[in-house]
Design a protein around this motif. Sequence first.
Motif, PDB file in Angstrom:
ATOM      1  N   ALA A  81       0.840  -1.207   0.000  1.00 52.95           N
ATOM      2  CA  ALA A  81       0.000   0.000   0.000  1.00 52.95           C
ATOM      3  C   ALA A  81       0.871   1.251   0.000  1.00 52.95           C
ATOM      4  N   GLN A  82       0.583   2.146  -0.899  1.00 51.59           N
ATOM      5  CA  GLN A  82       1.278   3.425  -0.985  1.00 51.59           C
ATOM      6  C   GLN A  82       0.339   4.513  -0.466  1.00 51.59           C
ATOM      7  N   VAL A  83       0.739   5.133   0.685  1.00 51.25           N
ATOM      8  CA  VAL A  83      -0.109   6.157   1.299  1.00 51.25           C
ATOM      9  C   VAL A  83       0.380   7.528   0.832  1.00 51.25           C
ATOM     10  N   ASN A  84      -0.398   8.165   0.008  1.00 52.56           N
ATOM     11  CA  ASN A  84      -0.011   9.446  -0.594  1.00 52.56           C
ATOM     12  C   ASN A  84      -0.824  10.586   0.023  1.00 52.56           C
ATOM     13  N   THR A  85      -0.611  10.786   1.347  1.00 56.62           N
ATOM     14  CA  THR A  85      -1.429  11.784   2.058  1.00 56.62           C
ATOM     15  C   THR A  85      -0.689  13.081   2.331  1.00 56.62           C
ATOM     16  N   GLN A  86       0.577  13.155   1.954  1.00 55.23           N
ATOM     17  CA  GLN A  86       1.387  14.304   2.357  1.00 55.23           C
ATOM     18  C   GLN A  86       0.805  15.630   1.868  1.00 55.23           C
ATOM     19  N   ALA A  87       0.451  15.692   0.598  1.00 50.31           N
ATOM     20  CA  ALA A  87      -0.074  16.950   0.051  1.00 50.31           C
ATOM     21  C   ALA A  87      -1.365  17.350   0.747  1.00 50.31           C
ATOM     22  N   PHE A  88      -2.229  16.349   0.994  1.00 48.98           N
ATOM     23  CA  PHE A  88      -3.505  16.641   1.643  1.00 48.98           C
ATOM     24  C   PHE A  88      -3.273  17.092   3.088  1.00 48.98           C
ATOM     25  N   GLN A 100      -6.830  29.399  17.292  1.00 47.17           N
ATOM     26  CA  GLN A 100      -8.073  28.732  17.692  1.00 47.17           C
ATOM     27  C   GLN A 100      -7.808  27.395  18.363  1.00 47.17           C
ATOM     28  N   TRP A 101      -6.570  27.246  18.894  1.00 43.86           N
ATOM     29  CA  TRP A 101      -6.191  25.930  19.411  1.00 43.86           C
ATOM     30  C   TRP A 101      -7.048  25.477  20.580  1.00 43.86           C
ATOM     31  N   LEU A 102      -7.541  26.412  21.345  1.00 48.28           N
ATOM     32  CA  LEU A 102      -8.361  26.032  22.501  1.00 48.28           C
ATOM     33  C   LEU A 102      -9.668  25.356  22.076  1.00 48.28           C
ATOM     34  N   ILE A 103     -10.191  25.832  20.965  1.00 41.41           N
ATOM     35  CA  ILE A 103     -11.468  25.270  20.482  1.00 41.41           C
ATOM     36  C   ILE A 103     -11.320  23.794  20.194  1.00 41.41           C
ATOM     37  N   GLY A 104     -10.108  23.365  19.744  1.00 41.21           N
ATOM     38  CA  GLY A 104      -9.871  21.969  19.416  1.00 41.21           C
ATOM     39  C   GLY A 104     -10.117  21.032  20.568  1.00 41.21           C
ATOM     40  N   PHE A 105     -10.025  21.520  21.789  1.00 43.51           N
ATOM     41  CA  PHE A 105     -10.268  20.649  22.939  1.00 43.51           C
ATOM     42  C   PHE A 105     -11.752  20.394  23.162  1.00 43.51           C
ATOM     43  N   PHE A 106     -12.558  21.229  22.521  1.00 50.21           N
ATOM     44  CA  PHE A 106     -14.007  21.107  22.709  1.00 50.21           C
ATOM     45  C   PHE A 106     -14.729  20.698  21.419  1.00 50.21           C
ATOM     46  N   ASP A 107     -13.979  20.726  20.332  1.00 46.85           N
ATOM     47  CA  ASP A 107     -14.569  20.375  19.028  1.00 46.85           C
ATOM     48  C   ASP A 107     -13.560  19.525  18.270  1.00 46.85           C
ATOM     49  N   SER A 108     -14.029  18.571  17.491  1.00 48.44           N
ATOM     50  CA  SER A 108     -13.111  17.673  16.775  1.00 48.44           C
ATOM     51  C   SER A 108     -13.063  18.038  15.296  1.00 48.44           C
ATOM     52  N   VAL A 109     -11.920  17.728  14.679  1.00 52.37           N
ATOM     53  CA  VAL A 109     -11.753  17.892  13.238  1.00 52.37           C
ATOM     54  C   VAL A 109     -11.473  16.509  12.659  1.00 52.37           C
ATOM     55  N   GLU A 110     -12.383  16.029  11.832  1.00 51.79           N
ATOM     56  CA  GLU A 110     -12.251  14.670  11.275  1.00 51.79           C
ATOM     57  C   GLU A 110     -12.163  14.752   9.756  1.00 51.79           C
ATOM     58  N   TYR A 111     -11.082  14.198   9.219  1.00 52.33           N
ATOM     59  CA  TYR A 111     -10.922  14.130   7.759  1.00 52.33           C
ATOM     60  C   TYR A 111     -11.385  12.741   7.317  1.00 52.33           C
ATOM     61  N   ASP A 112     -12.698  12.605   7.151  1.00 51.20           N
ATOM     62  CA  ASP A 112     -13.275  11.313   6.775  1.00 51.20           C
ATOM     63  C   ASP A 112     -13.371  11.187   5.257  1.00 51.20           C
ATOM     64  N   ASN A 113     -13.506   9.940   4.823  1.00 50.20           N
ATOM     65  CA  ASN A 113     -13.763   9.642   3.403  1.00 50.20           C
ATOM     66  C   ASN A 113     -12.695  10.221   2.472  1.00 50.20           C
ATOM     67  N   VAL A 114     -11.462  10.253   2.979  1.00 49.55           N
ATOM     68  CA  VAL A 114     -10.393  10.764   2.125  1.00 49.55           C
ATOM     69  C   VAL A 114      -9.352   9.706   1.791  1.00 49.55           C
ATOM     70  N   LEU A 115      -9.334   8.631   2.555  1.00 48.50           N
ATOM     71  CA  LEU A 115      -8.328   7.590   2.293  1.00 48.50           C
ATOM     72  C   LEU A 115      -8.472   6.986   0.901  1.00 48.50           C
ATOM     73  N   MET A 116      -9.708   6.872   0.450  1.00 49.00           N
ATOM     74  CA  MET A 116      -9.966   6.227  -0.845  1.00 49.00           C
ATOM     75  C   MET A 116      -9.166   6.877  -1.965  1.00 49.00           C
ATOM     76  N   ASN A 117      -8.963   8.176  -1.837  1.00 45.17           N
ATOM     77  CA  ASN A 117      -8.268   8.902  -2.893  1.00 45.17           C
ATOM     78  C   ASN A 117      -6.765   9.030  -2.648  1.00 45.17           C
ATOM     79  N   HIS A 118      -6.298   8.501  -1.522  1.00 43.96           N
ATOM     80  CA  HIS A 118      -4.900   8.717  -1.167  1.00 43.96           C
ATOM     81  C   HIS A 118      -4.140   7.431  -0.848  1.00 43.96           C
ATOM     82  N   ILE A 119      -4.759   6.283  -1.128  1.00 40.67           N
ATOM     83  CA  ILE A 119      -4.062   5.008  -0.946  1.00 40.67           C
ATOM     84  C   ILE A 119      -4.052   4.282  -2.287  1.00 40.67           C
ATOM     85  N   GLN A 120      -2.889   3.841  -2.707  1.00 39.12           N
ATOM     86  CA  GLN A 120      -2.747   3.050  -3.934  1.00 39.12           C
ATOM     87  C   GLN A 120      -2.321   1.641  -3.559  1.00 39.12           C
TER      88      GLN A 120
END
Length: 462
Positions: A81-88, A100-120
């Motif tokens: 498997a080639q994981v090509n996620t660096q650019a993303f 806005q770093w404090l907000i991160g403790f109360f809210d999450s950031v999820e990069y979902d549904n992106v692996l399909m386009n970045h794994i060969q």
Amino acid sequence: MKKTIIIGLITFIVLGLAYGAGIGYYAEKFQANTSFGNIDISNLSLAEAQEKIEADINQQTVTITENGQELGTFTMADLNAQVNTQAFLEASYNNQDPTQWLIGFFDSVEYDNVLMNHIQIDDQAIENALASINILNEGRIQAKDAYIDYGEGRGYFVVPEENGTQLDVEKVKELVVAGIQNGTSSIEVNQAYLAPEVTTEDEKITSVMNQIETVSNTQITLTIAGNEEVIPKETVLEWMYFDDNNQVVFDQNLIYEWLGTMNEKYATYDDVRQFSSTMQGTVEVPAGTLGWSIDRDTETQNIADDLYAGVDVTREPAIVGTGYQNSLAGESDIGNSYVEVDVTNQKMFVYVDGVKVIDTDIVTGQIGTATVTGAYSVWNKETDTDLKGYNQHTGVDYVQPVSYWIPFDDTGQGIHDANWQPSFGGDTYLTNGSLGCINTPPGIMPQVFEHVQLGMPVIVFA
């Protein structure tokens, strides 16, 4: 009061320093509660996040099942498997706002549904991995496309597609990556069977069946000598086949053969005829060139054109030969205007509209070049011409001038004047007969030429 103010000021300064430290920290890190798919990359630098994603993905184990039964396992590392996620990741990282770093403790950031386009995943690697757990297409059931078949008595029908168990490697890859992306390590491969390429709903099938429906419902009726012959639907379907572009084509050889059966049923070209002669009563006359038949070459194309047009039609077929109009009227194709040559009695009669207008002695072919009996028809008329040929009795070529010439068959027989004959009728033909032609007295021949028309039957019998 003064003490309280000092404590508040100190607290504010401490918080300010802490906030500023947080800004500095998250200027080089992903903020808290950040995930890439199901991989937590919180508080990691760009390089650390890339490294963790690659490591986590390659360590993940994939379990292959089929219809609920486990077939085997392998890791993503086994799939190269080639994981090509660096650019993303870099783009995501740069889009963060460190303030806005404090907000991160109360809210999450999820990069979902992106692996399909970045794994060969390497095709050969996944095929090898499937082979390692004995999942091979060899020996599996191949999917079958829907197709059009023909059955006698049933006509054309659609044979439905059939699903198989051979695997679509590309689909398996998608399922593997989707499973990793969704945190599912068990992959059910019955979702990745190769599907039939052609189904019953495919345009390739429906368009052809529509063509078949149109053609098979086209009714062609040939009126042959007053008789109606409807070409059967089953016969049309037997003539039909399809070219490389799935267009209906008609086998013209089969149409030609079918027209042959119509000629056998109706045509008079090869008929042996019963003829009511002047002196012998009813005689049997062999087939000659007289008669008509369906022009099979022309009519084959006519029928094909009618079928391509898909429009019902009733018409007469193309006809060649003579006498068709007589047959159309329900009469003999000889009609009531004809030339009668009685070889036995060495007589020739010409009838016009049932009235005998010529009655003359003649000389026919002698032994060895006897006049060939049969039913013929006049195909030409000439005056002052030369007859040329080979004399089988003398063994030399000849050129014989005549004033009138009426050929009636396809071998050289005809009616002409013969001023060299000493006599006509009787037994003259036995010793001084022609080479097959009908030698006619010169004094009578002009009248014969006048009354005999192109296409008139010439009935020769012994």
